[in-house]
Design a protein around this motif. Structure first.
Motif, mmCIF file in Angstrom:
data_model
loop_
_atom_site.group_PDB
_atom_site.id
_atom_site.type_symbol
_atom_site.label_atom_id
_atom_site.label_comp_id
_atom_site.label_asym_id
_atom_site.label_seq_id
_atom_site.Cartn_x
_atom_site.Cartn_y
_atom_site.Cartn_z
ATOM 1 N N GLU A 139 0.981 -1.042 0.172
ATOM 2 C CA GLU A 139 0.052 0.229 -0.212
ATOM 3 C C GLU A 139 0.957 1.242 0.137
ATOM 4 O OE1 GLU A 139 -2.211 0.476 3.506
ATOM 5 O OE2 GLU A 139 -3.222 -2.018 2.526
ATOM 6 N N PHE A 140 0.342 1.756 -0.617
ATOM 7 C CA PHE A 140 0.867 3.430 -0.817
ATOM 8 C C PHE A 140 1.092 4.279 0.786
ATOM 9 C CE2 PHE A 140 1.592 8.241 -0.819
ATOM 10 C CZ PHE A 140 2.704 8.248 -1.755
ATOM 11 N N ASP A 141 2.258 3.996 1.099
ATOM 12 C CA ASP A 141 2.894 4.851 2.401
ATOM 13 C C ASP A 141 4.147 5.956 2.753
ATOM 14 O OD1 ASP A 141 4.080 4.724 5.058
ATOM 15 O OD2 ASP A 141 3.955 3.017 5.706
ATOM 16 N N LEU A 142 4.239 6.632 2.274
ATOM 17 C CA LEU A 142 5.277 8.081 2.292
ATOM 18 C C LEU A 142 5.636 7.629 2.980
ATOM 19 C CD1 LEU A 142 6.145 10.201 0.043
ATOM 20 C CD2 LEU A 142 4.476 11.747 0.953
ATOM 21 N N GLU A 143 5.571 7.914 4.238
ATOM 22 C CA GLU A 143 6.275 8.170 5.030
ATOM 23 C C GLU A 143 7.372 6.873 5.440
ATOM 24 O OE1 GLU A 143 8.005 9.429 9.187
ATOM 25 O OE2 GLU A 143 6.401 10.732 7.364
ATOM 26 N N ALA A 144 6.496 5.449 5.316
ATOM 27 C CA ALA A 144 7.874 4.759 5.308
ATOM 28 C C ALA A 144 9.502 4.933 3.852
ATOM 29 C CB ALA A 144 7.448 3.364 4.599
ATOM 30 N N LEU A 145 8.643 5.553 2.991
ATOM 31 C CA LEU A 145 9.645 6.222 1.917
ATOM 32 C C LEU A 145 10.917 6.975 2.217
ATOM 33 C CD1 LEU A 145 10.092 6.619 -0.881
ATOM 34 C CD2 LEU A 145 8.919 7.505 -1.764
ATOM 35 N N ARG A 146 9.965 7.938 2.752
ATOM 36 C CA ARG A 146 10.921 9.060 3.661
ATOM 37 C C ARG A 146 12.443 8.626 4.275
ATOM 38 N NH1 ARG A 146 6.046 12.862 4.621
ATOM 39 N NH2 ARG A 146 6.213 14.216 3.366
ATOM 40 N N GLU A 147 11.481 7.434 5.458
ATOM 41 C CA GLU A 147 12.482 7.094 6.120
ATOM 42 C C GLU A 147 13.416 6.071 5.864
ATOM 43 O OE1 GLU A 147 13.380 6.675 10.011
ATOM 44 O OE2 GLU A 147 11.843 7.684 9.454
ATOM 45 N N PHE A 148 12.981 5.112 4.762
ATOM 46 C CA PHE A 148 14.254 5.186 3.659
ATOM 47 C C PHE A 148 15.298 5.312 3.387
ATOM 48 C CE2 PHE A 148 15.183 2.403 0.224
ATOM 49 C CZ PHE A 148 15.680 1.309 0.741
ATOM 50 N N THR A 149 14.499 6.506 2.865
ATOM 51 C CA THR A 149 15.208 7.470 2.221
ATOM 52 C C THR A 149 16.542 7.988 3.262
ATOM 53 O OG1 THR A 149 13.553 7.715 -0.015
ATOM 54 C CG2 THR A 149 15.908 9.767 0.896
ATOM 55 N N GLU A 150 16.475 8.758 3.631
ATOM 56 C CA GLU A 150 16.990 9.209 5.054
ATOM 57 C C GLU A 150 17.695 8.562 5.756
ATOM 58 O OE1 GLU A 150 13.707 10.957 8.228
ATOM 59 O OE2 GLU A 150 13.071 12.602 6.680
#
Length: 143
Positions: A120-131
């Motif tokens: 499912e779309f999870d922008l917060e998880a993407l942010r955390e992964f990138t950070e």
């Protein structure tokens, strides 16, 4: 959610030998198995649904320390807008994105060592992964 992604990424970075380290919610972090062929130079930051994703450009920038985001083109408009805004924001760092029409998960992000997959779309998880990747000392070695 963010704690789960951090914990999963940390498990893999510290040498967890399992193929997949689970995260909370609909996302998981695992060792990268994806490859991108070609090296045509830097792609545009964000490729829109209906356009062809610049796979060979992705092959170029993964070696420069970028996070490559692939998304299902059928994402709801609000999720697509949020993703586009994140990817094109200079504060996000080295991130590029493009559609993956045949991809089953809503969102996948890949860097030189790990893959984040979200059913499912999870922008917060993407942010955390990138950070986490930006803070990883190995990022400076590839970038």
């Amino acid at each position: 959610m963010a704690c789960g992604v951090v914990a999963a990424a940390t498990l893999v970075v510290l040498g967890d030998t399992s193929e997949t380290a689970e995260a909370e919610g609909s996302c998981q972090v695992r060792d990268r198995t994806e490859s991108f062929t070609g090296n045509t130079g830097h792609p545009t930051d964000f490729t829109e649904p209906g356009e062809r994703a610049p796979e060979s450009g992705f092959g170029h920038v993964i070696g420069d320390g970028y996070v490559i985001v692939q998304y299902r083109p059928q994402l709801p408009a609000a999720d697509l807008d949020a993703l586009r805004s994140y990817v094109t924001n200079p504060q996000s760092g080295r991130v590029v994105g493009g559609p993956a029409p045949d991809q089953k998960p809503d969102l996948k992000a890949v860097h030189a060592y790990l893959t984040l997959t979200c059913t499912e779309f999870d922008l917060e998880a993407l942010r955390e992964f990138t950070e986490e990747w930006r803070a990883d000392p190995r990022m400076r070695q590839v970038g």
